[in-house]
Design an enzyme around this catalytic site. Structure first.
Site, PDB file in Angstrom:
ATOM      1  N   GLU A 148       0.812  -1.214   0.000  1.00  0.00           N
ATOM      2  CA  GLU A 148       0.000   0.000   0.000  1.00  0.00           C
ATOM      3  C   GLU A 148       0.851   1.273   0.000  1.00  0.00           C
ATOM      4  OE1 GLU A 148      -2.829  -0.246   3.202  1.00  0.00           O
ATOM      5  OE2 GLU A 148      -3.798  -2.026   2.384  1.00  0.00           O
ATOM      6  N   GLU A 198      -4.359  -8.951   0.626  1.00  0.00           N
ATOM      7  CA  GLU A 198      -4.822  -8.630   1.980  1.00  0.00           C
ATOM      8  C   GLU A 198      -6.337  -8.576   1.927  1.00  0.00           C
ATOM      9  OE1 GLU A 198      -2.425  -5.743   4.042  1.00  0.00           O
ATOM     10  OE2 GLU A 198      -4.202  -4.927   5.046  1.00  0.00           O
TER      11      GLU A 198
END
Length: 800
Positions: A417, A493
């Site tokens: 991220e 995720e």
């Protein structure tokens, strides 16, 4: 002899000393901490691995931040507490250790090898600085040959410094992974210089390719001996073909025993380096024979079999032990996950430890080895962004070279991220990083956990990766599959469902970012965060689309720090995302995943508990998680009907739900039926009486008398009939005698401020876990647990 406090691994020409005991430690910036004449009598004696912050105390003011967490889709900054665990990790720490190195002398080389040091380590030998590193998760080493004194006592000193606002979770502090001294001949194998791969595998034969980098000298040759899992030499070969500083060989292993998640067979390669016929160096490397490919529309093909990732993400802390690596603690985690049916681990968002990789090799877990949480653009002010430009390549090179022979690693991750998903510079960094991984290891693909999926669909960032990893963003899965060229996507995720073990809230409904006055989350497993979802949403994509090649659930265990959705609530200092709580006790959600992932063993689990004084006659929904397709629920002997899994809606696919049950004390019973409608399993939950006594159960009744091994004892408060008292929170006290000691205790309550290292703690919803550590002597260990108005409980273990 090297010195007290060291363990030794040696061959004829190579000594490896693990520097464990008799370290001196102090907090604070000691200007002359590297001075050999410094008096350290008042410093603390510690054993490495060591986490200086885990003994606390918890403090709201530690690393309190006013920030806007963009990863959580926040648009306004607010005051956050507990984000990094509310533990005192910030500041400077000094470690010092004296040692002798009798094997070191003329013609020898000495290396100091660190598996990680939190953080910004500076290393001194005999008062002279030998080097420094930046990243607290990185593997690194220094050649200290010119600094050692042969035949004399030497001083190793390490300065570490942690800044505030340097992490998004509890990073720990100190020499939290092992430190080793390697003494070898100048003519030797280079550190992490041997790479073993298996380019061709059939049932009849496997090609073993061995590349070794050597300290080049004339007239050298390398002998490679391959041993099978039973220790038998199956093939050997010698080569003197040196190209630059490299020797390469191919060996054929007949009828290979393959490594996979069910049969994790491990071979060893003994490498011997000769000069002029004289043995100069020797090393033994463990590896596995397995093939990995990633095919369009299928994903991972392991040894010819399509294998979906049934994975979890794990942070590096070990709950009440902090970040200090302990192999027994890691094995317990993996054993719990293995029983759930988990087959893969993502090292989030940091480089994995060698010990974790060794266990994944042995136990049959696939490892997604991650590197960074930040690149050049920051998430936190003092994070890795300060180091990226100067250190990223060095860190990736060391990660790959230190760990690439582990068969469990089946892909690398370049980051998680990262804000660099935006902009052209970020795209260039992505290509640059992936190329480094490919250069160092051409055999494994590279992924990236992307949360800005809509943007990466537009700017090409998502298209360049070998494996596009999507963090959440389920509504964009189909578009990503259509537009990305790879032919599959990975749920790198997923879920981020939140729950507190044994806590149930009413009414029972799906909800995002729900908070309550007690700082807990409901264990009906229907609560998530703004950006996330309940498990069933990911199950839908896993079940229906082969090109969704698996998932890594956030997270396998609760971890210290990041107490979403309570990062503005005090006290709250650990996560709620775990399938298991911080003590390692499974939450209800564990059995939801187990009912799908563990295809060998039956699962039948009822929730909630059945002690609801004051709710008589009120609607109290009952869920059943089971590996069977249907079950019947009984309350005090009366059938409440049969429920079947079906596709009517998302929840009915995986859960059996009786939404209109009216609470009355007594017994809930679930009876599961197989596909033929035949009774297959049953389980009961009872309304418990008053707390009466304690039941103690150890995960291991025998442990090694090595001063490191652990046994985890679950303590349960029960009524006089042995029923769990599910709302009991009695204060319990612990004493240990014999050949072990009390190590830590944890109850899994994210709002508890009781310290883990003190021998007293309140139970949380009827349970807690006491960790015992062996001494270096064989014998019996006795744990006694007492509490007011409770019969004392005890358990006896053996240290062997």
């Amino acid at each position: 002899m090297l010195a007290a406090g060291c363990s030794t691994s040696s061959t004829q020409n190579r000594k490896v000393y693990t520097l464990e005991k008799d370290w001196d430690f102090t907090r604070g910036d000691i200007e002359n901490g590297q001075d050999p004449n410094l008096n350290t009598e008042d410093w603390e004696k510690v054993t490495v691995p060591h986490d200086w912050a885990i003994t606390g105390p918890f403090d709201k003011e530690i690393d309190k931040q006013t920030v806007m967490i963009t990863q959580n889709m926040e648009e306004v900054a607010s005051e956050k507490t507990g984000r990094t665990g509310a533990l005192p990790y910030i500041g400077v720490g000094w470690y010092r250790k004296t040692f002798e190195a009798p094997e070191f002398g003329e013609g020898k080389k000495a290396l100091l090898v660190f598996d990680g040091a939190m953080s910004k380590p500076q290393v001194f030998v005999n008062g002279q600085k030998v080097g420094e590193w930046a990243y607290g998760y990185a593997y690194f080493y220094f050649d200290v040959s010119e600094y050692l004194k042969p035949g004399q006592e030497n001083l190793l000193a390490v300065r570490l410094e942690n800044r505030g606002e340097s992490s998004r979770w509890y990073p720990g502090a100190g020499l939290y992974r092992k430190v080793q001294l390697v003494i070898k001949d100048e003519v030797s194998f280079k550190q992490w210089g041997t790479f073993i791969t298996t380019p061709f595998i059939s049932d009849e034969s496997a090609q073993i390719n061995v590349k070794s980098e050597v300290s080049h000298d004339e007239n050298i040759e390398v002998l490679a001996e391959i041993k099978d899992p039973d220790g038998n030499i199956v093939v050997s070969k010698t080569s003197d073909q040196v190209f630059g500083d490299k020797i390469e060989m191919n060996l054929a292993v007949p009828h290979p025993q393959k490594w996979d998640t069910e049969t994790p067979n491990l071979y060893t390669a003994t490498m011997k380096l000769f000069k002029g016929g004289e043995l100069k160096d020797e090393q033994t490397i463990r590896f596995g024979i397995r093939s990995i490919e990633y095919e369009r529309g299928k994903g991972l093909v392991l040894n010819g079999e399509v294998t979906k990732f049934k994975g979890v993400c794990l942070h590096h802390d070990l709950g009440p032990l902090g970040t200090a690596v302990n192999k027994s603690a890691l094995k317990r985690q993996l054993s719990i996950l293995k029983d759930m049916g988990c087959n893969a681990i993502r090292s989030s968002h940091n480089m994995p430890s060698i010990e974790q990789l060794e266990l994944c090799d042995e136990m049959g877990f696939l490892m997604l080895a991650e590197s960074f949480d930040e690149w050049a653009r920051p998430k936190v002010k003092n994070g890795y962004n300060r180091f990226f430009d100067d250190w990223a390549e060095k860190d990736v090179v060391n990660l790959v070279r230190a760990t690439r022979n582990h068969p469990s690693i089946i892909m690398w991750s370049a980051g998680n991220e990262v804000p660099d998903q935006w902009g052209n510079e970020g795209l260039k960094r992505a290509v640059w990083l992936q190329n480094i991984f490919h250069r160092e290891d051409p055999t494994r693909p590279v992924t990236m956990g992307m949360d800005q999926v809509a943007n990466t669909l537009k700017n090409g960032f998502g298209a360049i990766w070998d494996i596009p990893g999507l963090n959440y963003r389920l509504p964009l899965y189909e578009e990503a599959y259509e537009r990305f060229p790879q032919g599959f996507i990975l749920g790198s995720e997923t879920a981020s469902t939140v729950s507190s073990r044994g806590v149930y809230k009413f009414p029972v409904e799906e909800f995002k970012q729900k908070t309550y006055d007690d700082g807990q989350c409901s264990s009906y497993d229907l609560e998530a965060c703004w950006w996330s979802n309940i498990p069933d949403a990911d199950f839908y994509w896993q079940d229906n689309f082969d090109w969704v090649i698996g998932e890594f659930v956030w997270t396998g265990f609760d971890y210290l720090g990041e107490p979403t959705p309570y990062d503005e609530y005090w006290p709250s200092r650990s996560s709620y995302f775990g399938i298991c709580d911080l003590a390692g006790i499974p939450k209800d959600r564990y059995y939801l995943y187990r009912s799908r992932w563990n295809t060998k063993d039956e699962t039948l689990h009822i929730l909630p508990h059945w002690n609801w004084e004051g709710r008589e006659g009120k609607t109290t929904p009952v869920f059943v998680y089971t590996s069977y397709e249907s079950a019947e629920l009984f309350l005090n002997g009366k059938s409440l009907g049969v429920q079947h899994k079906n596709n009517e809606n998302l929840l009915n696919r995986n859960r059996l739900m009786w939404m209109d049950v009216k609470y009355e004390p007594g017994t809930l019973k679930a009876v599961a039926y197989d596909d033929q409608g035949i009774l297959a399993a049953e389980t009961e939950v009872h309304t418990a009486g008053e707390p009466h006594h304690l039941v103690l159960e150890a995960d291991r009744n025998e442990i090694l008398a090595d001063g490191k091994d652990l046994s985890y004892v679950t303590v349960t408060i029960v009524d006089e009939y042995g029923n769990l008292c599910p709302v009991a929170n009695n204060q319990l006290n612990f004493s240990v005698t014999g050949a072990g000691k009390f190590k830590v205790v944890c109850n899994g309550d994210a709002t508890s401020l009781e310290m883990f290292h003190l021998p007293t703690m309140k139970a949380f919803n009827g349970k807690l876990v006491v960790t015992l550590q062996a001494l270096k002597e064989a014998g019996n260990i006795t744990l006694k647990v007492s509490g007011e108005n409770l019969e004392t409980g005890s358990i006896h273990l053996n240290a062997i």
